[in-house]
Structures are given as structure tokens and as C-alpha cells.
Write an enzyme that holds these catalytic residues in place. Structure first.
Site, short mmCIF file in Angstrom:
data_model
loop_
_atom_site.label_atom_id
_atom_site.label_comp_id
_atom_site.label_asym_id
_atom_site.label_seq_id
_atom_site.Cartn_x
_atom_site.Cartn_y
_atom_site.Cartn_z
N LYS B 80 0.86 -1.19 0.00
CA LYS B 80 0.00 0.00 0.00
C LYS B 80 0.89 1.24 0.00
O LYS B 80 1.90 1.28 0.71
CB LYS B 80 -0.91 -0.02 1.23
CG LYS B 80 -2.01 1.05 1.23
CD LYS B 80 -2.95 0.87 2.42
CE LYS B 80 -4.09 1.88 2.42
NZ LYS B 80 -5.01 1.69 3.55
N SER B 155 -9.98 1.62 2.32
CA SER B 155 -9.08 2.41 1.52
C SER B 155 -8.00 1.61 0.79
O SER B 155 -7.45 2.10 -0.19
CB SER B 155 -8.38 3.45 2.39
OG SER B 155 -7.54 2.82 3.34
N SER B 179 -10.26 -0.74 6.47
CA SER B 179 -9.59 -0.51 5.19
C SER B 179 -8.83 -1.70 4.62
O SER B 179 -8.38 -1.64 3.48
CB SER B 179 -8.63 0.68 5.29
OG SER B 179 -9.35 1.88 5.24
#
Lengths: 100, 477
Positions: B80, B155, B179
Site C-alpha cells: 500500500k 481504503s 480498510s
């Protein structure tokens, strides 16, 4: 119960948070923040005076590490990422007043 | 898109260690998959093709030299883009950090390298991990590999999509309110939010520090356990890191669920949950009962206040954490005649709308006159949630709920009203507030044919039991 958040409140917090909003954005954000805070009324209405607050799920205290000399971040590498530097330091526009 | 046994991380690492496959061959195969479908999906902010080939070659050389290879030898992994990678751009999908190259690696990035994993790229996210669809990325959304007209969740949408599309068998995300788990559910992969403090946050760009936790995505529970074993364990660089060694997880997975007490959370299976999703949770509970678990209904009443408490606490912490983006030391600077004006101009240009909303919400919740009514109340509600979970865990070993109230939704469906978007997180938020671990396991599809995730929750540091249940669910599909 607190009053709904006003346009002036939003302008004030934007200022505190160093954000500039257009008039349209002020209207828009006021409406959206009011909706979120309206949802939070359920929490606001709870009587939890005798409940202790939780800041952290697992409270660890007095976290220390051995006081040993070790390398820090490379200064040139760090400064290399800054928008402006001078003499090994971060350079910023004047803090007070206008530029000469 | 379903994983073949040869494409799992465990199989790849074994093949690379034995010399059956080279790390280079494995990484080239995955880079080819990325090249073929990335333009359509936009899972990555950056594909690290050259770096990945170089790391793979280094692993192959190490093997040729007779060195011992790590547990993730040659396994491609996507990171990420809020995890710091030294010298490699780390943007948080924000204009304010565009082009920033961190001067250090996150602890998890170091541990992955030491274990032989090969980073293939930095994945897209909602700006600063604030969102549930990746639509808040400054660089455009990621598309769901199962249906490109739908969001991948968020997310960590890029990390979930990368694993679902076969770009890498593993990825890392961060989970502040769901997320990792919510995009895992929407993309049909496994996603774990570990116990708060069990994985070091050093080098994870902070959103809400008392809630943020790094965790794995994988196609199988076994692979997720393998990755978690590598990244977990104490780190002196994170003062909230639990001073315990990484637990052994994989060895527990096959133990079954005979006699385990499983509670289905009543408050998270009724109102607000789509019927097709609720049916999959019932099917999961039935499957566990068939496998020998004792299944009953559980009640955790305070989770009803989770959403409100979260949307006061998380923005409050974010407003403080994001004060550092001021155009002085790194990131975007918009020039102005004096420093205060420069800071205002930089922040105004650099942050997107959702980030601005949360900063303002948090600033308001912390401001004089409102602190007690909002932030203080929310912290007390957090205690209630912890208490209610503790009470439920007196009767149950693990709890069960949906991960997300619906399957993947269409782009633009929930962007008009932030509150509608926030409601995606009702099932996942409670575990962040309590600090306990939770995992989302793919469990069939909804009426639209899209993946449904079932969430297994467990008490702090009980990942081994939690993943045992997840493995049993996986085996029962």
C-alpha cells in the site's frame, strides 16, 4: 445538546487547520459536517459520565529503549526531499511580514 | 481469478527454495500479468518492475551461493502506498506527497525484504487511507477485478485488487476502520486486521494512530497467516508495539473448530445489512456448526455506537497527524510571501475534499467547547465497546458478522453524501475501536454474483484461533 455546526464554525475550524475554503466550499462542507455530527447525536446523548475514557486499546506505559548511540536518518537524504534548503537547514519564506 | 495451488505464496516460496523455479521467472510472470491488466484496473500508483527484477536476481544468486532463503523467498508482494519505502515514491495517493521519496523503510518493508519477498509496486488507496472505495485517490480510482464498473472497496482498494487480479499472491494494507477487511470482502480475497500493536506501525504514514494497523491480503488463509508471521512481533521503533514475539499461526490452521464457541453478532446482522449478505453469514455459521463448532447468537450492544464514536475519534487524531504537512520539510509547497500563507496555500492545494472534511471535523471535535461533548464522549463509548466485547468473549471464542453491508457498489453511488459512504464501515469499525483482531474470508457471492466476505472477530492476540475458524470456513466453501 450542542447547536448544529454553523457556516461560521466551519470557517473558524478551516482557519485553525490552515485551509482556505471558497464560499461554495463553505456551504458544501457545512452541510456535510452537520450531517455527520447529527449522526453523532446518539453518542452525544449517552450518559457515560461514570465510564473511563479509552485513548488507546492497550495502555502500555513507560516505554523506553536502551540509551545507545545509533545512526540517525541521513541528513542529505532528508534535506534532499525538502522544497527548499540552505546551509543544511530547511528554508521557509519570512515568518512575519512580507518578503523584502 | 481463483488461485491455483501453484500460485500461492507458500507454493512459490517452496518452489524457489527448492530450485524448482527461479525468483526471476516468478516475478517476470507476475509483471506480465500486471502489464496485461493494470491499465484497466489501476491497482498501482507505481509498478517497481526494475527493482523487483533486481531483488529476484539477488535471491537467485543467494540460492546459487548456497545461502539459506527466507520464508517468502521470491514471493511477489504489493505494498500500500502509505508504507514508506526508502528512495521510492510514497504518495498516500495525495498531491501533497506526490514525488516524495522517504529516507527510510517501514519496519514491515524491512522484514519482508529479510524474508525474501519481492516488492512489485505501491498500490492505490483513498487519499491518506480515508475512504471506502478508492474514489478519494488523487490519482484516480482502482477498479474491481470482478466487475470493472464497481469499486474495489477501500481504503486499501489497490492492494485488494492486486491480489484478486493475480498481480501478486500477497499484499499489505492498513486498516483504521475496515480498510483491509472491506476491500478484501469486495474483491473476494482474505484480509486480516491484526491485534493493535502486534505489527509495527513504524513507517506507516499515520492517519489515526490509536486505530491504524498494518495487515495482510492473500488468496488463502494459509498465505495470510504466513505473511502475518513474517511481519508481526515487537519493534522498539514503535512505542505502541506489544512486547511479545510473533505468534505461530500456520501450525494451528488445521486443528478444526470442534468444540469452539462461535457467536453471531446480533447487532451486525439485521438492519442495514443487505439480505443476500446476511444469508452468506448464516451459511457460514451453519458450516461451522456442521464442522463441530457450538454456534449461537451473541450480543455486543455498544457496537451500535461504533460509527459515531469512530467518526469523532479518527478525524480528531487525523487532524493532529496531518498538521505535519505544512510545505516545510517535505511534500508540496505552494510559494507565498510569508510562511503562514505558504502553509495555507500548500495545504489547500495539496489535500483533497475528504481529507479536508476529516481534518475540519477533527479540529471541531477537539476545539474548546466541543471537546467533552464529542471527543471525550467518543472515548468513553470506546470503553463501552471494549467492555461489551469482553463480556461476549466470556461466552464465545470467536464472533461472526458480515464484513461489509453490501457487495461491491458502482462508482459514484456513494460519493455525494459522506455519511452514506461511512456506513460501509459499520461492521469493521468496532474491532479498530477495541484493538482486537478480525479477518474477512470470502464466502460465496451475493445476488449480483459479486463476492461476499464473512468477518471472524477474536479477542486480542487470539489470531491463531481466529485464523483456524477462517480456515474452516475456507474449507467448507
Amino acid at each position: 445538546m450542542s447547536d448544529p455546526i454553523s457556516r461560521d464554525d466551519v470557517a473558524h475550524v478551516a482557519d485553525l487547520a490552515r485551509l482556505r475554503l471558497t464560499d461554495d466550499e463553505l456551504d458544501h462542507f457545512t452541510e456535510q459536517l452537520a450531517a455527520v455530527l447529527e449522526h453523532a447525536r446518539d453518542v452525544e446523548a449517552l450518559d457515560v459520565a461514570d465510564v473511563a475514557p479509552t485513548a488507546h486499546p492497550f495502555e502500555l506505559s513507560n516505554i523506553t529503549r536502551p540509551d545507545e548511540v545509533r545512526p540517525s536518518l541521513d541528513r542529505d537524504e532528508v534535506l534532499g526531499q525538502a522544497p527548499s534548503t540552505e546551509a543544511g537547514q530547511f528554508r521557509v519564506p519570512p515568518v512575519l511580514g512580507e518578503a523584502p | 481469478m481463483s488461485p491455483t495451488s501453484a500460485s500461492t505464496a507458500t507454493a512459490i516460496a517452496e518452489a524457489v527454495r527448492s530450485g524448482e523455479r527461479s525468483a526471476r521467472e516468478v516475478v517476470d510472470e507476475h509483471l506480465a500479468a500486471i502489464e496485461a491488466r493494470e491499465p484497466e484496473l489501476h491497482a498501482f500508483n507505481l509498478v517497481m518492475a526494475d527493482e523487483a527484477r533486481a531483488s529476484a536476481d539477488a535471491i537467485d544468486r543467494a540460492r546459487a551461493a548456497g545461502e539459506q532463503l527466507g520464508p517468502l523467498a521470491g514471493v511477489p508482494i504489493a505494498l500500500k502506498d502509505n508504507l514508506c519505502t526508502r528512495g521510492i515514491p510514497t504518495t498516500c495517493s495525495s498531491r501533497i506527497l506526490e514525488g516524495w521519496r522517504p529516507p527510510y523503510d517501514a519496519t514491515v518493508v524491512q522484514r519482508l525484504a529479510a524474508a525474501g519477498a519481492v516488492a512489485v509496486g505501491k498500490t492505490n488507496l483513498d487519499e491518506f487511507a480515508m475512504g471506502s472505495s478508492t474514489e478519494n485517490s488523487a490519482f484516480g480510482p482502482t477498479r474491481n477485478p470482478h466487475d470493472t464498473s464497481r469499486v474495489p472497496g477501500g481504503s486499501s482498494g489497490g492492494s485488494a485488487a492486486a491480489v484478486a487480479a493475480g498481480f501478486a499472491p500477497l499484499s499489505l494494507g492498513s486498516d483504521t476502520g475496515g480498510s483491509i477487511r472491506q476491500p478484501a470482502a469486495l474483491c473476494g480475497v482474505v484480509g486480516v486486521k491484526p491485534t493493535y500493536g502486534s505489527v509495527s506501525r513504524y513507517g506507516l504514514v499515520a492517519f489515526a494512530s490509536s486505530l491504524d494497523q498494518i495487515g495482510p491480503f492473500a488468496t488463502t488463509v494459509d498465505d495470510a497467516a504466513l505473511l502475518l508471521e513474517v511481519i508481526a512481533g515487537h519493534d522498539p521503533l514503535d512505542s505502541t508495539s506489544i512486547p511479545q514475539p510473533a505468534p505461530s499461526l500456520r501450525s494451528e490452521l488445521g486443528r478444526g473448530v470442534e468444540g469452539l464457541r462461535v457467536g453471531v453478532i446480533r447487532e451486525l446482522t439485521g438492519e442495514g445489512i443487505a439480505p443476500d449478505v446476511a444469508r452468506r453469514v448464516t451459511a457460514a455459521a451453519d458450516a461451522l456448526a456442521v464442522a463441530g463448532a457450538k454456534v449461537d447468537e451473541a450480543s455486543v450492544p455498544a457496537v451500535a455506537y461504533g460509527l459515531s464514536a469512530y467518526y469523532l475519534i479518527a478525524p480528531a487524531e487525523a487532524s493532529s497527524n496531518l498538521a505535519r504537512y505544512d510545505g516545510v520539510r517535505y511534500g508540496l509547497r505552494v510559494d507565498a510571501s510569508n510562511s503562514p500563507e505558504m502553509m495555507v496555500a500548500s495545504r489547500t492545494a495539496g489535500f483533497g475534499d475528504e481529507v479536508k472534511r476529516r481534518i475540519m471535523l477533527g479540529t471541531y471535535a477537539l476545539s474548546a467547547g466541543y471537546y467533552d461533548a464529542y471527543y471525550g464522549k467518543a472515548q468513553r463509548v470506546r470503553t463501552l465497546i471494549i467492555r461489551d466485547f469482553a463480556a461476549a468473549y466470556e461466552d464465545f471464542d470467536v464472533l461472526l458478522s458480515p464484513t461489509s453491508p453490501t457487495t461491491a457498489f458502482a462508482f459514484g453511488d456513494k460519493t455525494a453524501d459522506p455519511l452514506t459512504m461511512y456506513l460501509n464501515d459499520i461492521c469493521t469499525i468496532p474491532s479498530n475501536l477495541s484493538g482486537d483482531p478480525a479477518v474477512s474470508v470470502p464466502y460465496g457471492v451475493g445476488d449480483d454474483g459479486l463476492p461476499v466476505g464473512v468477518q471472524v472477530l477474536a479477542p486480542a492476540m487470539q489470531e491463531a484461533t481466529m485464523l483456524r475458524v477462517a480456515a474452516a470456513l475456507e474449507a467448507s466453501r
